[in-house]
Design a protein around this motif. Structure first.
Motif, PDB file in Angstrom:
ATOM      1  N   TYR A   1       0.824  -1.211   0.000  1.00  0.00           N
ATOM      2  CA  TYR A   1       0.000   0.000   0.000  1.00  0.00           C
ATOM      3  C   TYR A   1       0.861   1.266   0.000  1.00  0.00           C
ATOM      4  CZ  TYR A   1      -4.036  -3.006   0.606  1.00  0.00           C
ATOM      5  OH  TYR A   1      -4.997  -3.961   0.410  1.00  0.00           O
ATOM      6  N   GLN A   2       2.037   1.185   0.577  1.00  0.00           N
ATOM      7  CA  GLN A   2       2.949   2.322   0.460  1.00  0.00           C
ATOM      8  C   GLN A   2       3.318   2.562  -0.996  1.00  0.00           C
ATOM      9  OE1 GLN A   2       6.270   1.641   3.216  1.00  0.00           O
ATOM     10  NE2 GLN A   2       5.547   3.390   4.386  1.00  0.00           N
ATOM     11  N   ARG A   3       3.512   1.481  -1.753  1.00  0.00           N
ATOM     12  CA  ARG A   3       3.843   1.643  -3.173  1.00  0.00           C
ATOM     13  C   ARG A   3       2.672   2.226  -3.948  1.00  0.00           C
ATOM     14  NH1 ARG A   3       6.585  -3.235  -2.169  1.00  0.00           N
ATOM     15  NH2 ARG A   3       4.926  -4.529  -3.064  1.00  0.00           N
ATOM     16  N   LEU A   4       1.467   2.068  -3.413  1.00  0.00           N
ATOM     17  CA  LEU A   4       0.299   2.727  -4.001  1.00  0.00           C
ATOM     18  C   LEU A   4       0.161   4.167  -3.488  1.00  0.00           C
ATOM     19  CD1 LEU A   4      -2.421  -0.096  -3.879  1.00  0.00           C
ATOM     20  CD2 LEU A   4      -1.404   0.917  -5.926  1.00  0.00           C
ATOM     21  N   GLU A   5       1.198   4.637  -2.778  1.00  0.00           N
ATOM     22  CA  GLU A   5       1.269   5.985  -2.202  1.00  0.00           C
ATOM     23  C   GLU A   5       0.129   6.229  -1.213  1.00  0.00           C
ATOM     24  OE1 GLU A   5       2.057   9.141  -4.939  1.00  0.00           O
ATOM     25  OE2 GLU A   5       3.415   7.914  -6.159  1.00  0.00           O
ATOM     26  N   MET A   6      -0.100   5.221  -0.366  1.00  0.00           N
ATOM     27  CA  MET A   6      -1.093   5.343   0.694  1.00  0.00           C
ATOM     28  C   MET A   6      -0.380   5.441   2.037  1.00  0.00           C
ATOM     29  SD  MET A   6      -4.112   2.777  -0.628  1.00  0.00           S
ATOM     30  CE  MET A   6      -5.451   3.752   0.075  1.00  0.00           C
ATOM     31  N   ARG A   7      -1.151   5.778   3.059  1.00  0.00           N
ATOM     32  CA  ARG A   7      -0.635   5.863   4.425  1.00  0.00           C
ATOM     33  C   ARG A   7      -1.242   4.718   5.230  1.00  0.00           C
ATOM     34  NH1 ARG A   7       3.462   9.471   5.593  1.00  0.00           N
ATOM     35  NH2 ARG A   7       2.603   9.703   7.682  1.00  0.00           N
ATOM     36  N   PRO A   8      -0.602   3.545   5.226  1.00  0.00           N
ATOM     37  CA  PRO A   8      -1.166   2.415   5.958  1.00  0.00           C
ATOM     38  C   PRO A   8      -1.079   2.623   7.463  1.00  0.00           C
ATOM     39  CG  PRO A   8       0.819   1.771   4.737  1.00  0.00           C
ATOM     40  CD  PRO A   8       0.623   3.221   4.525  1.00  0.00           C
ATOM     41  N   LEU A   9      -2.141   2.218   8.142  1.00  0.00           N
ATOM     42  CA  LEU A   9      -2.208   2.298   9.605  1.00  0.00           C
ATOM     43  C   LEU A   9      -2.554   0.906  10.119  1.00  0.00           C
ATOM     44  CD1 LEU A   9      -2.452   3.821  12.339  1.00  0.00           C
ATOM     45  CD2 LEU A   9      -4.832   4.276  11.735  1.00  0.00           C
ATOM     46  N   VAL A  10      -1.640   0.301  10.883  1.00  0.00           N
ATOM     47  CA  VAL A  10      -1.880  -1.031  11.417  1.00  0.00           C
ATOM     48  C   VAL A  10      -2.714  -0.915  12.687  1.00  0.00           C
ATOM     49  CG1 VAL A  10      -0.834  -3.140  12.329  1.00  0.00           C
ATOM     50  CG2 VAL A  10       0.265  -1.916  10.435  1.00  0.00           C
ATOM     51  N   VAL A  11      -3.918  -1.478  12.642  1.00  0.00           N
ATOM     52  CA  VAL A  11      -4.804  -1.490  13.811  1.00  0.00           C
ATOM     53  C   VAL A  11      -4.393  -2.678  14.675  1.00  0.00           C
ATOM     54  CG1 VAL A  11      -7.209  -1.610  14.582  1.00  0.00           C
ATOM     55  CG2 VAL A  11      -6.638  -0.475  12.420  1.00  0.00           C
ATOM     56  N   LYS A  12      -4.078  -2.421  15.930  1.00  0.00           N
ATOM     57  CA  LYS A  12      -3.426  -3.423  16.760  1.00  0.00           C
ATOM     58  C   LYS A  12      -4.374  -4.470  17.327  1.00  0.00           C
ATOM     59  CE  LYS A  12       0.324  -0.283  17.969  1.00  0.00           C
ATOM     60  NZ  LYS A  12      -0.128   0.788  17.064  1.00  0.00           N
ATOM     61  N   GLN A  13      -5.665  -4.179  17.364  1.00  0.00           N
ATOM     62  CA  GLN A  13      -6.638  -5.153  17.821  1.00  0.00           C
ATOM     63  C   GLN A  13      -7.870  -5.080  16.939  1.00  0.00           C
ATOM     64  OE1 GLN A  13      -7.616  -5.265  22.001  1.00  0.00           O
ATOM     65  NE2 GLN A  13      -5.603  -4.544  22.610  1.00  0.00           N
ATOM     66  N   GLU A  14      -8.473  -6.243  16.703  1.00  0.00           N
ATOM     67  CA  GLU A  14      -9.711  -6.265  15.941  1.00  0.00           C
ATOM     68  C   GLU A  14     -10.816  -5.553  16.708  1.00  0.00           C
ATOM     69  OE1 GLU A  14      -9.774 -10.670  15.428  1.00  0.00           O
ATOM     70  OE2 GLU A  14     -10.332 -10.116  13.383  1.00  0.00           O
ATOM     71  N   ILE A  15     -11.546  -4.714  15.989  1.00  0.00           N
ATOM     72  CA  ILE A  15     -12.666  -4.000  16.592  1.00  0.00           C
ATOM     73  C   ILE A  15     -13.611  -3.616  15.459  1.00  0.00           C
ATOM     74  CG2 ILE A  15     -11.424  -1.795  16.472  1.00  0.00           C
ATOM     75  CD1 ILE A  15     -12.907  -0.923  18.989  1.00  0.00           C
ATOM     76  N   GLU A  16     -14.906  -3.812  15.670  1.00  0.00           N
ATOM     77  CA  GLU A  16     -15.867  -3.476  14.627  1.00  0.00           C
ATOM     78  C   GLU A  16     -15.754  -2.003  14.268  1.00  0.00           C
ATOM     79  OE1 GLU A  16     -16.537  -5.252  17.273  1.00  0.00           O
ATOM     80  OE2 GLU A  16     -17.505  -7.118  16.638  1.00  0.00           O
ATOM     81  N   GLY A  17     -15.664  -1.724  12.983  1.00  0.00           N
ATOM     82  CA  GLY A  17     -15.571  -0.337  12.545  1.00  0.00           C
ATOM     83  C   GLY A  17     -14.157   0.205  12.519  1.00  0.00           C
ATOM     84  N   HIS A  18     -13.193  -0.589  13.024  1.00  0.00           N
ATOM     85  CA  HIS A  18     -11.789  -0.198  13.006  1.00  0.00           C
ATOM     86  C   HIS A  18     -11.603   1.128  13.771  1.00  0.00           C
ATOM     87  CE1 HIS A  18     -12.366  -3.334  10.179  1.00  0.00           C
ATOM     88  NE2 HIS A  18     -12.737  -2.551   9.178  1.00  0.00           N
ATOM     89  N   ILE A  19     -10.866   2.087  13.238  1.00  0.00           N
ATOM     90  CA  ILE A  19     -10.595   3.330  13.987  1.00  0.00           C
ATOM     91  C   ILE A  19     -11.378   4.510  13.414  1.00  0.00           C
ATOM     92  CG2 ILE A  19      -8.844   5.008  14.679  1.00  0.00           C
ATOM     93  CD1 ILE A  19      -6.809   2.708  14.623  1.00  0.00           C
ATOM     94  N   ALA A  20     -11.082   4.870  12.174  1.00  0.00           N
ATOM     95  CA  ALA A  20     -11.625   6.112  11.612  1.00  0.00           C
ATOM     96  C   ALA A  20     -13.141   6.084  11.511  1.00  0.00           C
ATOM     97  CB  ALA A  20     -10.997   6.400  10.251  1.00  0.00           C
TER      98      ALA A  20
END
Length: 331
Positions: A169-188
């Motif tokens: 995803y970095q090569r796709l020029e994105m800003r990957p964010l590793v979510v450290k624990q599974e949670i419905e809806g993730h972060i954002a």
């Protein structure tokens, strides 16, 4: 992991965003969607997105001609390095499609779901071949411009795959964010849903119109959030004392009943207020024109963000990101 072939399964709004981004970054993209008219809609979406992508800069070799639309899922995923699933947000459907992808993908492929709410441990349950290669890679609309992608591993996900996905995803020029624990809806999405619930209450209670609420965000906190997010905004609110002073000064107010954590009942009356308000705001401008205006704005805004936050060579395990441990991802 050398990767130059992207497969996109499901070509709705999000899927087409992935396709446009992949093409703009110089990838070969194979797409599959059984829906009638899907191919035509994809080409329209790419044409609509391409001017903004040209403004931010196309990668060497980038071409709309590098898209191939196929008629069956095996043809789409066989040989792909990263497979991005974007079918409707229904658990059983996603599990079925991911299991089929898993059956036909090569053993080193990254299998990623764009799901906004379902946890990866659930999604990988029916995958019999390489469930450790199934992750969530949740983007944000418009995918061809917004760089954030949330990466989430499940109980069976390999840490190697998370790191491979991070680099892809970095090569796709994105800003990957590793979510450290599974949670419905993730972060954002959880953050956006909190604001959405409050917005619905405000409209439902007659405090403000939909335009009033949007103006409150656009001309107030939204401007600050675009630069520094929530925590740094409040850190500055504490003056020279920073967050320490802010919490001491304003922390007690957290106990005040400012917010309504439960969403309001979506009555016909509330639905009408929201729908009529949005249609009034949109006026006679078409959705496609709104999308073009949004893209032009985001291109300029992204330039500002890059000016104040220059690109850094982030690694998935750098800084405050602890090493990924699949055993911690059990929900």
């Amino acid at each position: 992991m050398s990767a130059n072939k992207l497969a996109v399964v499901g070509t709705g709004v999000i899927g087409n965003g992935w396709i446009a981004r992949g093409l703009a970054k110089g990838y070969d993209v194979i797409a599959y969607d059984p829906a009638e008219g899907a191919k035509e809609q994809t080409h329209k979406a790419i044409e609509n997105a391409w001017p903004a992508l040209e403004k931010i800069g196309l990668a060497p070799g980038a071409s709309k001609e590098r898209l191939k639309f196929v008629d069956d899922l095996p043809s789409a995923v066989t040989g792909a390095d990263l497979i991005q699933e974007n079918v409707p947000e229904r658990e059983q459907l996603k599990r079925q499609v991911l299991a089929e992808i898993d059956e036909h993908a090569h053993s080193e492929a990254i299998i990623a779901s764009s799901t906004s709410g379902i946890i990866p441990s659930t999604l990988q349950k029916d995958c019999r071949h390489n469930p450790e290669r199934v992750i969530v890679a949740h983007p944000f609309n418009p995918v061809h411009l917004l760089p954030l992608v949330e990466l989430v591993g499940g109980e069976q996900t390999s840490s190697v795959v998370i790191n491979q996905a991070y680099e892809f995803y970095q090569r796709l020029e994105m800003r990957p964010l590793v979510v450290k624990q599974e949670i419905e809806g993730h972060i954002a999405d959880r953050l956006m849903e909190a604001l959405w619930r409050e917005a619905l209450h405000i409209v439902n209670d007659g405090v403000a119109t939909t335009k009033d609420v949007d103006d409150a965000v656009v001309y107030g906190p939204g401007l600050r959030w675009a630069l520094m997010g929530t925590f740094m905004t409040f850190h500055l609110a504490g003056g020279e004392g920073g967050m320490r002073h802010m919490l001491h000064q304003f922390g007690p107010a957290l106990k005040k009943p400012w917010t309504k954590l439960e969403a309001p009942e979506l009555t016909d009356e509330l639905a009408d207020r929201v729908i009529n308000g949005c249609e009034s705001q949109a006026g006679d401008t078409s959705i496609k024109e709104w999308e073009r205006q949004r893209d032009e704005f985001l291109v300029k805004l992204l330039d500002l963000v890059k000016e104040y936050w220059p690109e850094q060579e982030d690694k998935p395990l750098d800084g405050q990101n602890e090493p990924y441990d699949s055993n911690s991802m059990s929900g």
